[in-house]
Design a protein around this motif. Structure first.
Motif, short mmCIF file in Angstrom:
data_model
loop_
_atom_site.label_atom_id
_atom_site.label_comp_id
_atom_site.label_asym_id
_atom_site.label_seq_id
_atom_site.Cartn_x
_atom_site.Cartn_y
_atom_site.Cartn_z
N THR A 93 -13.53 2.87 -27.71
CA THR A 93 -12.46 3.00 -28.71
C THR A 93 -12.77 4.15 -29.66
O THR A 93 -13.89 4.67 -29.70
CB THR A 93 -12.34 1.69 -29.52
N GLU A 94 -11.78 4.50 -30.45
CA GLU A 94 -11.97 5.56 -31.44
C GLU A 94 -13.04 5.15 -32.45
O GLU A 94 -13.84 5.98 -32.90
CB GLU A 94 -10.64 5.85 -32.14
N GLU A 95 -13.07 3.86 -32.81
CA GLU A 95 -14.07 3.37 -33.76
C GLU A 95 -15.48 3.53 -33.19
O GLU A 95 -16.41 3.95 -33.89
CB GLU A 95 -13.81 1.91 -34.10
N ILE A 96 -15.63 3.19 -31.90
CA ILE A 96 -16.95 3.34 -31.25
C ILE A 96 -17.36 4.81 -31.22
O ILE A 96 -18.51 5.15 -31.48
CB ILE A 96 -16.91 2.77 -29.82
N ILE A 97 -16.41 5.68 -30.92
CA ILE A 97 -16.71 7.11 -30.86
C ILE A 97 -17.20 7.60 -32.23
O ILE A 97 -18.13 8.40 -32.32
CB ILE A 97 -15.46 7.91 -30.42
N LEU A 131 -15.69 13.07 -24.05
CA LEU A 131 -14.89 11.93 -24.49
C LEU A 131 -13.52 12.37 -24.96
O LEU A 131 -13.35 13.44 -25.55
CB LEU A 131 -15.59 11.21 -25.65
N ASN A 132 -12.52 11.53 -24.70
CA ASN A 132 -11.22 11.71 -25.31
C ASN A 132 -11.34 11.23 -26.76
O ASN A 132 -11.73 10.09 -27.00
CB ASN A 132 -10.17 10.87 -24.56
N PRO A 133 -11.05 12.07 -27.77
CA PRO A 133 -11.23 11.67 -29.17
C PRO A 133 -10.48 10.38 -29.54
O PRO A 133 -10.88 9.66 -30.45
CB PRO A 133 -10.69 12.86 -29.96
N ALA A 134 -9.40 10.09 -28.84
CA ALA A 134 -8.63 8.88 -29.12
C ALA A 134 -9.20 7.66 -28.42
O ALA A 134 -8.74 6.53 -28.63
CB ALA A 134 -7.16 9.09 -28.72
N GLY A 135 -10.18 7.88 -27.55
CA GLY A 135 -10.79 6.77 -26.83
C GLY A 135 -10.04 6.43 -25.55
O GLY A 135 -9.02 7.03 -25.20
N GLY A 136 -10.55 5.45 -24.82
CA GLY A 136 -9.88 4.95 -23.63
C GLY A 136 -10.24 5.63 -22.33
O GLY A 136 -9.94 5.09 -21.25
N GLU A 137 -10.91 6.78 -22.39
CA GLU A 137 -11.26 7.50 -21.17
C GLU A 137 -12.24 8.61 -21.49
O GLU A 137 -12.47 8.95 -22.66
CB GLU A 137 -10.02 8.11 -20.51
#
Length: 199
Positions: A93-97, A131-137
């Motif tokens: 997720t974005e939070e994890i990133i 990483l995708n900055p928005a997360g998910g992939e």
């Protein structure tokens, strides 16, 4: 007769006076005997200590890891010096990133089936992820350093990601003990042992 009465009175006054002045103070009474001290109460027994619970597995409550996944590269890459694919990772997720640590490992054939943490330079091929900055992939990419073809066998057979949320620290008693800043320099075996990640 009057003289006799006066004499009697005088004698009576005299006797009373003598009795008053001859009386001495009475002796102090004997102090009473001190009572016996009461018996101290018996101390209550200490309660039994509770049974110690089993030690939980290090890090497994928070650390997340994926299954080994196909990297999704085309099997034959001829005439290209780089290849790329996108891996779905909904748990990133974005939070994890922003607050945690994300590690990506690649399993390779042709190198003794070794597992490398990305980014890694293997031979003349540089393997990395983005990483995708928005997360998910995240994207996987392999490119050759000398501009040559990736070739028929890019050697990367599977990938796995490991998510370490912010606040999860290394167990100082672990044989793989390092500071949190060193996650990226730890081998797959060290990470696997530290967080009880199955093969």
């Amino acid at each position: 007769m009057k003289a006799k009465k006066k004499l009697v009175r005088l004698l009576m006054v005299l006797m009373v006076s003598i009795s008053i002045f001859s009386c001495s103070d009475g002796e102090d009474g004997v102090d009473g005997i001190n009572g016996v001290d009461g018996t101290d109460g018996v101390d209550g027994q200490d309660g039994l200590d509770g049974l110690q619970g089993e030690q939980g597995d290090t890090g497994t409550a928070n650390v997340i890891y994926s299954e080994w996944m196909n990297p999704g590269f085309p099997p034959n890459v001829v005439g290209n010096d780089e290849v790329e694919s996108t891996i779905a990772a909904p748990q990133i997720t974005e939070e994890i990133i922003n607050s945690g640590t994300i590690l990506v490992f690649g399993r390779y054939s042709g190198f003794g089936s070794r597992i490398y943490q990305l980014p890694a330079l293997i031979g003349q091929k540089f393997h990395q992820f983005r990483l995708n900055p928005a997360g998910g992939e995240f994207d996987l990419r392999i490119n050759t350093l000398d501009g040559s073809d990736i070739g028929l066998n890019n050697s990367l057979t599977s990938v796995r990601y490991v998510i370490i949320p912010g606040g999860v620290t290394i167990d100082p008693a672990s044989s793989a003990s390092k500071s949190a800043k060193d996650y990226s320099s730890m081998s797959y075996e060290e990470i696997k042992a530290q967080f009880n990640i199955p093969e």
